[in-house]
Motif scaffolding. Structure first.
Motif, mmCIF file in Angstrom:
data_model
loop_
_atom_site.group_PDB
_atom_site.id
_atom_site.type_symbol
_atom_site.label_atom_id
_atom_site.label_comp_id
_atom_site.label_asym_id
_atom_site.label_seq_id
_atom_site.Cartn_x
_atom_site.Cartn_y
_atom_site.Cartn_z
ATOM 1 N N ALA A 1 0.845 -1.198 0.000
ATOM 2 C CA ALA A 1 0.000 0.000 0.000
ATOM 3 C C ALA A 1 0.879 1.246 0.000
ATOM 4 O O ALA A 1 2.074 1.181 0.306
ATOM 5 C CB ALA A 1 -0.905 -0.018 1.233
ATOM 6 N N PRO A 2 0.321 2.407 -0.334
ATOM 7 C CA PRO A 2 1.110 3.644 -0.317
ATOM 8 C C PRO A 2 1.768 3.883 1.035
ATOM 9 O O PRO A 2 1.216 3.527 2.090
ATOM 10 C CB PRO A 2 0.063 4.731 -0.632
ATOM 11 C CG PRO A 2 -0.988 4.017 -1.422
ATOM 12 C CD PRO A 2 -1.050 2.629 -0.853
ATOM 13 N N GLU A 3 2.943 4.490 1.004
ATOM 14 C CA GLU A 3 3.719 4.739 2.225
ATOM 15 C C GLU A 3 2.884 5.433 3.292
ATOM 16 O O GLU A 3 2.921 5.078 4.471
ATOM 17 C CB GLU A 3 4.936 5.601 1.890
ATOM 18 C CG GLU A 3 5.986 4.909 1.048
ATOM 19 C CD GLU A 3 6.794 3.920 1.852
ATOM 20 O OE1 GLU A 3 7.025 4.160 3.047
ATOM 21 O OE2 GLU A 3 7.184 2.895 1.284
ATOM 22 N N GLU B 1 2.261 4.051 7.140
ATOM 23 C CA GLU B 1 2.802 4.822 8.254
ATOM 24 C C GLU B 1 1.695 5.358 9.161
ATOM 25 O O GLU B 1 1.854 5.398 10.382
ATOM 26 C CB GLU B 1 3.648 5.975 7.721
ATOM 27 C CG GLU B 1 4.939 5.504 7.069
ATOM 28 C CD GLU B 1 5.756 6.659 6.515
ATOM 29 O OE1 GLU B 1 5.388 7.822 6.765
ATOM 30 O OE2 GLU B 1 6.753 6.396 5.829
ATOM 31 N N GLU B 2 0.582 5.762 8.566
ATOM 32 C CA GLU B 2 -0.529 6.278 9.368
ATOM 33 C C GLU B 2 -1.093 5.197 10.278
ATOM 34 O O GLU B 2 -1.411 5.450 11.445
ATOM 35 C CB GLU B 2 -1.625 6.823 8.451
ATOM 36 C CG GLU B 2 -2.842 7.381 9.181
ATOM 37 C CD GLU B 2 -2.517 8.584 10.051
ATOM 38 O OE1 GLU B 2 -3.307 8.871 10.975
ATOM 39 O OE2 GLU B 2 -1.485 9.242 9.804
ATOM 40 N N ALA B 3 -1.219 3.964 9.774
ATOM 41 C CA ALA B 3 -1.727 2.862 10.597
ATOM 42 C C ALA B 3 -0.795 2.593 11.770
ATOM 43 O O ALA B 3 -1.247 2.451 12.921
ATOM 44 C CB ALA B 3 -1.885 1.600 9.744
ATOM 45 N N TYR B 4 0.506 2.534 11.511
ATOM 46 C CA TYR B 4 1.457 2.294 12.593
ATOM 47 C C TYR B 4 1.492 3.466 13.570
ATOM 48 O O TYR B 4 1.620 3.273 14.793
ATOM 49 C CB TYR B 4 2.854 2.047 12.017
ATOM 50 C CG TYR B 4 3.044 0.678 11.414
ATOM 51 C CD1 TYR B 4 2.576 -0.459 12.061
ATOM 52 C CD2 TYR B 4 3.708 0.512 10.199
ATOM 53 C CE1 TYR B 4 2.758 -1.719 11.510
ATOM 54 C CE2 TYR B 4 3.899 -0.743 9.640
ATOM 55 C CZ TYR B 4 3.415 -1.857 10.306
ATOM 56 O OH TYR B 4 3.595 -3.111 9.765
ATOM 57 N N LYS B 5 1.384 4.681 13.047
ATOM 58 C CA LYS B 5 1.408 5.858 13.919
ATOM 59 C C LYS B 5 0.207 5.853 14.869
ATOM 60 O O LYS B 5 0.346 6.161 16.062
ATOM 61 C CB LYS B 5 1.429 7.123 13.069
ATOM 62 C CG LYS B 5 1.588 8.411 13.876
ATOM 63 C CD LYS B 5 1.898 9.594 12.979
ATOM 64 C CE LYS B 5 0.753 9.896 12.047
ATOM 65 N NZ LYS B 5 1.005 11.118 11.250
ATOM 66 N N THR C 1 8.318 -3.110 15.908
ATOM 67 C CA THR C 1 8.819 -4.210 15.094
ATOM 68 C C THR C 1 8.251 -4.131 13.677
ATOM 69 O O THR C 1 8.975 -4.308 12.687
ATOM 70 C CB THR C 1 8.455 -5.550 15.744
ATOM 71 O OG1 THR C 1 9.071 -5.638 17.035
ATOM 72 C CG2 THR C 1 8.920 -6.715 14.890
ATOM 73 N N GLY C 2 6.946 -3.866 13.564
ATOM 74 C CA GLY C 2 6.336 -3.719 12.250
ATOM 75 C C GLY C 2 6.903 -2.551 11.470
ATOM 76 O O GLY C 2 7.140 -2.638 10.260
ATOM 77 N N MET C 3 7.157 -1.443 12.164
ATOM 78 C CA MET C 3 7.736 -0.270 11.515
ATOM 79 C C MET C 3 9.146 -0.572 11.010
ATOM 80 O O MET C 3 9.545 -0.132 9.925
ATOM 81 C CB MET C 3 7.748 0.905 12.496
ATOM 82 C CG MET C 3 6.350 1.400 12.851
ATOM 83 S SD MET C 3 6.316 2.431 14.348
ATOM 84 C CE MET C 3 7.106 3.914 13.750
ATOM 85 N N GLY C 4 9.892 -1.341 11.789
ATOM 86 C CA GLY C 4 11.233 -1.729 11.353
ATOM 87 C C GLY C 4 11.192 -2.622 10.131
ATOM 88 O O GLY C 4 11.980 -2.459 9.191
ATOM 89 N N SER C 5 10.254 -3.567 10.130
ATOM 90 C CA SER C 5 10.118 -4.458 8.984
ATOM 91 C C SER C 5 9.730 -3.680 7.731
ATOM 92 O O SER C 5 10.254 -3.934 6.639
ATOM 93 C CB SER C 5 9.054 -5.524 9.288
ATOM 94 O OG SER C 5 8.832 -6.349 8.173
#
Length: 424
Positions: A163-165, A169-173, A193-197
């Motif tokens: 999906a678009p960046e 990023e919004e979901a993780y944020k 961990t997900g953000m790192g992946s």
């Protein structure tokens, strides 16, 4: 008695002082988080991208916001709130009704179970939809932790769907913001961990290392050895993708193996040995890699872990064919893959096709010649087996890769997108 108002001009120094006071907390928050979640300054030559994993994209303009959200995990702060509309669930006293709350919990549990099952079977669109419904149900009931978990899982599914960046990023944020507000350290760890992946997938190994270091610090401070082992493994995989820093990854893998051995987690130890072997092979230590792959294979079979067994057999077959000049052992590995598929009644992981057999009847789909044939010297021609289990003569596959420079590498038969890295 009320004092008369002061003239406007003398108030200016006071207003300036207030402005300075308003700026001060942000500075103090940064100092409070320093050394834990603040990203270290870049050093020249530190970042190295591996051509095999870099996709030419990088974290976009939302990265600063993501890092700021991550920094609040240590500082204990949280900026902004998360709206939780709960229409249809509020009783006459303004609280969520007990019956409606139980129904919301059932919906959340159902959607999470279905989403996780779909995710593990690589049905990522179905997983994304299930996690989205889980998020909406949790938000409607005002269940903060469940909503944060849903956002984290939703981000994982979006990442798999490329999906678009901004969406990923919004979901993780959002997940990290809720984790801070709920003081949920486990959710913070899993989100980091997900953000790192995700950062590693986009080729930003420095940012991936930054997030993995944050998760490792968090695990050591407030979580268990299980989370610490996961963070050590992730750091090992991240460093293993960088040729310049690959030598640093081995200690992280061995520390993770030691921690998982203590917990008696056979499956995780098998995966760790396989990842260590991949890093050793990429570093030119082929005999050491063979030994680590053999350990991983033995553990995977003991645990009944067919997925890991399949991956190890693929890597071993390629190692024997391309590096150790043992074509007969490579052939045995491919024959074992056929046996695994036959025992399971189809392809492991639900992918159709793959190696049909290991006889001369199998054809290389590139040159259309028999897969198992001898070369001019009388030895079997080297074969490369892909993660999707389709196999080609090594020189034929190398030609496919060379002709697709700058593009996504896909299997010529099933068109599966292949993300090659030292520790995939």
């Amino acid at each position: 008695q009320q004092q008369p108002q002061q003239p406007q001009q003398p108030q200016q120094p006071h207003l300036e002082q207030q402005a300075q006071q308003r700026k001060q907390p942000a500075k103090e928050e940064g100092l409070l988080a320093k050394g834990f979640l603040n990203k270290p300054k870049k050093t020249a030559g530190r970042r190295v991208k591996d051509d095999a994993t870099a996709s030419g994209t990088s974290i976009g303009s939302d990265t600063a916001a993501v890092r700021a959200s991550a920094a609040q995990a240590a500082a204990g702060g949280c900026s902004g709130g998360v709206k939780r509309p709960s229409e249809g669930l509020i009783d006459s006293d303004g609280d969520v009704g007990e019956v409606a709350l139980r129904a919301a919990h059932r919906t959340i549990s159902k959607e999470q179970s279905e989403g996780v099952a779909a995710f593990h079977e690589c049905r990522f669109r179905e997983a994304r939809d299930a996690f989205e419904r889980m998020r909406d149900a949790a938000r409607g009931a005002g269940l903060g932790k469940e909503e944060g978990q849903a956002y984290r899982l939703f981000g994982n599914a979006l990442d798999k769907l490329n999906a678009p960046e901004a969406e990923v990023e919004e979901a993780y944020k959002m997940a990290l913001t809720i984790a801070h507000k709920q003081d949920d350290m486990e959710l913070s760890f899993n989100t980091l961990t997900g953000m790192g992946s995700h950062a590693a997938k986009t080729g930003d190994l420095e940012l991936a290392e930054h997030f993995y270091l944050q998760s490792l610090t968090l695990a050591r401070r407030v979580l268990s050895q299980q989370e610490e082992a996961v963070a050590e493994s992730n750091l090992g995989m991240c460093l293993g993708c960088s040729e310049a820093r690959r030598s640093e990854c081995f200690d992280h893998f061995r520390k993770a193996i030691s921690l998982q051995n203590g917990a008696g987690n056979t499956h995780s130890v098998a995966v760790l040995h396989a990842n260590l072997a991949s890093a050793l092979a990429a570093d030119g230590k082929h005999r050491d890699a063979e030994g680590s792959y053999e350990k991983a294979l033995k553990l995977a079979r003991a645990a009944g872990d067919r997925r890991t067994e399949t991956n190890v057999l693929i890597n071993l077959a390629n190692l024997y064919d391309s590096e150790l000049a043992c074509p007969e052992k490579a052939r045995e590995c491919r024959q074992a893959l056929v046996g695994l598929r036959s025992d399971a009644g189809g392809r492991p992981g639900g992918i159709e096709g793959g190696i049909s057999d290991c006889t001369e009847a199998s054809l290389c789909a590139v040159c259309l010649e028999p897969l198992e044939t001898t070369n001019s010297s009388g030895s079997l021609r080297p074969v490369t087996t892909l993660p999707c289990q389709h196999a080609y003569h090594t020189n034929c596959w190398n030609g496919v890769v060379e002709n697709g420079v700058g593009q996504e590498v896909r299997c010529p038969e099933c068109c599966q997108n292949l993300y090659f890295s030292a520790t995939s």
